[in-house]
Each structure stands twice: as structure tokens, then as C-alpha cells.
Scaffold this active site. Structure first.
Site, short mmCIF file in Angstrom:
data_model
loop_
_atom_site.label_atom_id
_atom_site.label_comp_id
_atom_site.label_asym_id
_atom_site.label_seq_id
_atom_site.Cartn_x
_atom_site.Cartn_y
_atom_site.Cartn_z
N HIS A 252 32.91 43.48 52.73
CA HIS A 252 32.04 43.10 51.66
C HIS A 252 30.99 42.13 52.35
O HIS A 252 31.27 41.32 53.19
CB HIS A 252 32.71 42.11 50.84
CG HIS A 252 33.86 42.79 49.81
ND1 HIS A 252 33.49 43.92 48.99
CD2 HIS A 252 35.29 42.70 49.90
CE1 HIS A 252 34.84 44.21 48.50
NE2 HIS A 252 35.76 43.33 48.73
N TYR A 261 40.36 48.89 48.75
CA TYR A 261 40.68 48.97 47.45
C TYR A 261 41.62 50.14 47.19
O TYR A 261 41.45 51.34 47.62
CB TYR A 261 39.77 49.05 46.38
CG TYR A 261 38.82 47.75 46.38
CD1 TYR A 261 39.12 46.83 45.71
CD2 TYR A 261 37.77 47.58 47.29
CE1 TYR A 261 38.68 45.67 45.41
CE2 TYR A 261 36.91 46.45 47.24
CZ TYR A 261 37.44 45.31 46.37
OH TYR A 261 36.83 44.17 46.23
#
Ligand code: M3P
Ligand code: FE
Length: 314
Positions: A252, A261
Site C-alpha cells: 500500500h 487481501y
């Protein structure tokens, strides 16, 4: 004083056996108890309180409630007064409402999420103990996540209708619960719409995050790993177990965390997260991502939009 950290999340799951297998075998949590209603309680190996995840049988996925631990029992009374004065109704749930847990202050965030604060949970100790501890235990399973790190809650955002629950919830969390705003995404023609925020009560990049979407919900709960190599290995474990991966290992821009994820068998999104990319010191200036570069903030390497990432949630 006040809120220390995320304490637990209560998730709804549709197939309890599959859910327990996922959280135990893939993530490496351990079941610490089960109650008469069929709720299952689990913890990670480096956590010392009795549980950080409650799985509740249901016919629908999603989050039942989220709980944060405060330092002192008296903080609950002080926070109750402040939250009521802010205009939000609260309830003090008696000790034993949840097993092995003291009284809980319950209220709804402006976003509508059910939040609980508590000061006491039964201490059971980590898997390595407190005397001359090894850096990790022998009985690690799967990804071997260390602890529940944070959660990201989806909040209704509809600027045309004048609805911005991200901004409302962030204001409440900073003014009333003493969270510090660490990063934000600002969108719109003059970048004036607060569309996502990351907030901390400690010196980690975030203990909670709010992102705007069409409706309230749970985006993900995140578990901590020590480093990037552990994130890669966690992805191997997921592949071995045919876990549905949403976003394979990447970084990120926001928080500088490294991440994967994926979904539990009911469709609740999980994250394995590593990287103290920085310390959110009390005087650290707020980082802002602008609308044109917001996907760089979310998925740093490509910077490309991945709509399902913010459209799909429970
Ligand atoms: C994180 C994190 C979204 C960004 C997510 C970021 C959903 O989960 O831990 O920094 O836009
Ligand atoms: Fe996250």
C-alpha cells in the site's frame, strides 16, 4: 489512558466448520472457547487476552460488532460521559455479557457500526510466555499471524445527497475517542471530500480505518505478520489451501504496509499485513492522497484502479 488497541471483532459466518478451519489452519489462530449458542472464540499466538475473534453462526456474512480495549476501567465512565455529551447514546453492558470479558460500553459510530469498549478480558498468556521467551512458538500453523492489527469499516459516502459518514465518523473518532488522523484520501474537484481515513491510538500507522462506499459494512480485518517474507509465505499457505485471494502480495502507498487481501469461506475479507513503515508520532503531519493518485495510495506498484476492491464487502 483511554483506548489502547483493537480488542476483538465479532464476525458472522455461514459455515462454522469451514470458518474455524480457515482461521485455524490458514491463519494460525487457535480456538480458546466455544459457548452454548455456538459462538467460537479464537486468538493469535502472540496475543495474551483470551480471544480476538468471535465467530457467530449466521445465514449472512458481515461484522456483528468491533471492540477496543481501554487502559483503565474508569476510562469507560469518562468515555461514556464524553460520547453522550457528543450526542450519541450509549449503554453499559454488564460484566459477563461476553464471556471472560468485563463490562462493555456500547454505542453506534456515526457510520452505524456497533462499537464496544472494555477494560478487562481474561489473561491467558501468549504461546511464548513472558520469561526468557523464544521469538516464536514451535506449534505455528499456516501463516502464523501474530495478532489482530486493525479493521477497515466501510461508511456510506454519497456527496450528491450530502452524506459523508467517513468525515462524520472520523470527526467523532478524533474529537471524542482521541484517535489521531494519520492518513486520508481527499477526492472531488478541489479534493475537499474526505473519502477515506486511517486513524491511530498508538504509534502504528493505524488501529482503525474508514472508507467511503455505497453502504456501511466491513471491508476487512487485518492480522499482523513480522515482515515481507512472512507475507509471501502466507500467500503460499493460501494457495495450498485454495483460499480465494483478492489482491496478491503487494504494498500500500497508504501506511506503506505490505499486504495480501483474501476471503474467509463466508466472504468476509481478511488481510495479512506487515510493516511498521513508519511510526505515527503524535506530532507527525497528516499524509494526504489526492483523488488523482488515490489508487497509488491503495495499490502502490501499479497505481491502477481495482474497483472490486472497494465495491465488494460484507
Ligand atoms: C489498508 C491498510 C482501501 C485501502 C486499504 C488499506 C480499502 O487496508 O491496511 O493500509 O482503500
Ligand atoms: Fe488494512
Amino acid at each position: 489512558m483511554g483506548i489502547m488497541r483493537i480488542g476483538h471483532v465479532n464476525l458472522r459466518v455461514m459455515d462454522m466448520a469451514a470458518a474455524v478451519k480457515h482461521y485455524e489452519k490458514v491463519l494460525g489462530l487457535k480456538k480458546t472457547m466455544e459457548d452454548k449458542q455456538g459462538n467460537v472464540y479464537l486468538k493469535c499466538w502472540d496475543e495474551w487476552d483470551k480471544y480476538s475473534l468471535i465467530l457467530t453462526p449466521s445465514d449472512q456474512a458481515g461484522m456483528e460488532h468491533i471492540a477496543y480495549k481501554v487502559e483503565n476501567d474508569a476510562d469507560l465512565d469518562a468515555l461514556q460521559q464524553r460520547i453522550e455529551a457528543y450526542g450519541i447514546k450509549t449503554q453499559m453492558l454488564p460484566e459477563g455479557t461476553l464471556p471472560a470479558t468485563g463490562r462493555m460500553l456500547q454505542f453506534q459510530l456515526p457510520s452505524g457500526h456497533d462499537m464496544r469498549l472494555y477494560a478487562m478480558k481474561e489473561y491467558v498468556g501468549t504461546e511464548v510466555g513472558t520469561v526468557n521467551p523464544d521469538p516464536w512458538p514451535d506449534n505455528i500453523t499456516g501463516a502464523g499471524v501474530h495478532w489482530l492489527d486493525h479493521a477497515l469499516l466501510m461508511c456510506e459516502l454519497n456527496p450528491e445527497a450530502g452524506v459523508n459518514k467517513v468525515a462524520e465518523t472520523t470527526k467523532f473518532a478524533t474529537e471524542c475517542l482521541d484517535f489521531k488522523l494519520v492518513e486520508q484520501i481527499m477526492v472531488g474537484p478541489d479534493n475537499s471530500i474526505q473519502a477515506a481515513t486511517w486513524l491511530s491510538r498508538s504509534n502504528t500507522p493505524h488501529d482503525i480505518a474508514f472508507v467511503g462506499g455505497p453502504r456501511m459494512g466491513l471491508h476487512h480485518i487485518a492480522f499482523y505478520l513480522e515482515d515481507w517474507a512472512d507475507v509471501l509465505k502466507a500467500a503460499d499457505v493460501m494457495a495450498k489451501n485454495k483460499v480465494k485471494v483478492d489482491l496478491p502480495p503487494t504494498r500500500h502507498g497508504v501506511t506503506r504496509g505490505t499486504t495480501i487481501y483474501f476471503f474467509d469461506p463466508s466472504g468476509n475479507r481478511n488481510e495479512t499485513f506487515s510493516g511498521l513503515g513508519y511510526l505515527s508520532q503524535p506530532d507527525r503531519p497528516v499524509t494526504t492522497w489526492t483523488g488523482d493518485e488515490m489508487w497509488r495510495g491503495i495499490i502502490y506498484h501499479t497505481g491502477e484502479a481495482y474497483e472490486a476492491f472497494t465495491d465488494v464487502y460484507t
